[in-house]
Design a protein around this motif. Structure first.
Motif, PDB file in Angstrom:
ATOM      1  N   HIS A 101       0.853  -1.307  -0.265  1.00 20.14           N
ATOM      2  CA  HIS A 101       0.075   0.164   0.083  1.00 20.14           C
ATOM      3  C   HIS A 101       0.798   1.230   0.034  1.00 20.14           C
ATOM      4  O   HIS A 101       1.920   1.272   0.775  1.00 20.14           O
ATOM      5  N   TYR A 102       0.627   2.354  -0.637  1.00 25.09           N
ATOM      6  CA  TYR A 102       1.468   3.519  -1.057  1.00 25.09           C
ATOM      7  C   TYR A 102       0.309   4.797  -0.242  1.00 25.09           C
ATOM      8  O   TYR A 102      -0.753   4.578  -0.769  1.00 25.09           O
ATOM      9  N   PHE A 103       1.093   5.560   0.312  1.00 24.68           N
ATOM     10  CA  PHE A 103       0.364   6.626   0.946  1.00 24.68           C
ATOM     11  C   PHE A 103       1.139   8.073   1.449  1.00 24.68           C
ATOM     12  O   PHE A 103       2.313   7.915   1.603  1.00 24.68           O
ATOM     13  N   GLY A 104       0.388   8.872   1.584  1.00 27.22           N
ATOM     14  CA  GLY A 104       0.891  10.108   2.024  1.00 27.22           C
ATOM     15  C   GLY A 104       0.064  11.236   2.588  1.00 27.22           C
ATOM     16  O   GLY A 104      -1.083  11.221   2.189  1.00 27.22           O
ATOM     17  N   LEU A 105       0.344  11.710   3.470  1.00 30.83           N
ATOM     18  CA  LEU A 105      -0.380  12.894   4.263  1.00 30.83           C
ATOM     19  C   LEU A 105       0.112  14.033   4.144  1.00 30.83           C
ATOM     20  O   LEU A 105       1.328  14.408   4.813  1.00 30.83           O
ATOM     21  N   GLN A 106      -0.283  15.066   3.395  1.00 32.85           N
ATOM     22  CA  GLN A 106       0.057  16.355   3.214  1.00 32.85           C
ATOM     23  C   GLN A 106      -0.262  17.251   4.614  1.00 32.85           C
ATOM     24  O   GLN A 106       0.542  18.250   4.912  1.00 32.85           O
ATOM     25  N   ASN A 107      -1.399  16.836   5.237  1.00 29.71           N
ATOM     26  CA  ASN A 107      -1.807  17.819   6.333  1.00 29.71           C
ATOM     27  C   ASN A 107      -0.774  17.344   7.616  1.00 29.71           C
ATOM     28  O   ASN A 107      -0.734  16.336   8.066  1.00 29.71           O
ATOM     29  N   THR A 108      -0.788  18.493   8.505  1.00 28.32           N
ATOM     30  CA  THR A 108       0.042  18.345   9.686  1.00 28.32           C
ATOM     31  C   THR A 108      -0.804  18.857  11.001  1.00 28.32           C
ATOM     32  O   THR A 108      -0.281  18.939  12.125  1.00 28.32           O
ATOM     33  N   ASP A 109      -1.949  18.854  10.999  1.00 29.21           N
ATOM     34  CA  ASP A 109      -2.980  19.249  12.009  1.00 29.21           C
ATOM     35  C   ASP A 109      -3.080  18.204  13.221  1.00 29.21           C
ATOM     36  O   ASP A 109      -3.675  16.962  13.099  1.00 29.21           O
ATOM     37  N   GLN A 110      -2.042  18.327  14.206  1.00 28.37           N
ATOM     38  CA  GLN A 110      -2.203  17.461  15.311  1.00 28.37           C
ATOM     39  C   GLN A 110      -3.298  16.947  15.758  1.00 28.37           C
ATOM     40  O   GLN A 110      -3.497  15.872  16.298  1.00 28.37           O
ATOM     41  N   ARG A 111      -4.310  18.030  15.948  1.00 27.28           N
ATOM     42  CA  ARG A 111      -5.553  17.822  16.693  1.00 27.28           C
ATOM     43  C   ARG A 111      -6.171  16.444  15.988  1.00 27.28           C
ATOM     44  O   ARG A 111      -6.789  15.522  16.270  1.00 27.28           O
ATOM     45  N   LYS A 112      -6.241  16.861  14.628  1.00 25.67           N
ATOM     46  CA  LYS A 112      -7.215  16.033  13.624  1.00 25.67           C
ATOM     47  C   LYS A 112      -6.389  14.587  13.619  1.00 25.67           C
ATOM     48  O   LYS A 112      -6.970  13.776  13.734  1.00 25.67           O
ATOM     49  N   PHE A 113      -5.170  14.671  13.644  1.00 29.29           N
ATOM     50  CA  PHE A 113      -4.407  13.293  13.629  1.00 29.29           C
ATOM     51  C   PHE A 113      -4.785  12.544  14.901  1.00 29.29           C
ATOM     52  O   PHE A 113      -4.731  11.120  14.692  1.00 29.29           O
ATOM     53  N   GLU A 114      -4.858  13.295  15.960  1.00 29.50           N
ATOM     54  CA  GLU A 114      -5.031  12.549  17.489  1.00 29.50           C
ATOM     55  C   GLU A 114      -6.472  11.914  17.154  1.00 29.50           C
ATOM     56  O   GLU A 114      -6.525  10.585  17.698  1.00 29.50           O
ATOM     57  N   LYS A 115      -7.419  12.335  16.487  1.00 30.34           N
ATOM     58  CA  LYS A 115      -8.804  11.937  16.485  1.00 30.34           C
ATOM     59  C   LYS A 115      -8.594  10.545  15.335  1.00 30.34           C
ATOM     60  O   LYS A 115      -9.192   9.499  15.693  1.00 30.34           O
TER      61      LYS A 115
END
Length: 135
Positions: free
Chosen positions: A5-19
């Motif tokens: 599987h290949y993936f990548g996350l552009q976003n760095t929003d820590q609060r959203k990542f915690e959810k």
């Protein structure tokens, strides 16, 4: 040869990542698949605001799934071992929360994610709409 599987996350929003990390932990627990931090280390998997990391247990592991906010160009070879269900489910969770900021491709097809979509839908109330990115 590995199923990847290949993936990548552009976003760095820590609060959203915690959810996202909390939702990933829920689906992985609901899967019934044994996962650890690393396949040869009996440490708990990591589902935190700064990192999601796990692997299948023992011989059922292959490469660890590791993701931190803002990481692009990631991949995880699962060799279609049982923990692939957890990896696929977490990819669905990430796509649901981050939408266009998260891209996911796979050696598999959309139908290969059917069990993961069903697990997410049953556990979290979303996931059945997931499709792999085409670009």
């Amino acid at each position: 040869m590995g199923y990847t599987h290949y993936f990548g996350l552009q976003n760095t929003d820590q609060r959203k990542f915690e959810k996202v990390a909390a939702d990933c932990m829920k689906v992985c627990e609901a899967s019934g698949v044994r996962i650890f931090f690393e396949n040869d280390e009996v440490q708990p998997p990591k589902f935190e605001k700064g990192e999601i990391r796990f692997n299948g247990a023992g011989e059922d592991g292959h490469e660890p799934f590791i993701l931190r906010p803002g990481e692009t160009g990631k991949l995880c070879k699962t060799a279609e071992k049982p923990y692939d269900l957890c990896v696929a489910s977490c990819l669905i969770v990430l796509k649901h929360h981050f939408r266009k900021d998260f891209n996911v491709h796979s050696d598999g097809e959309n139908e290969d994610f059917a069990k993961a979509r069903a697990l997410c839908q049953k556990t979290l109330g979303y996931g059945e709409e997931f499709v792999l990115d085409t670009d």
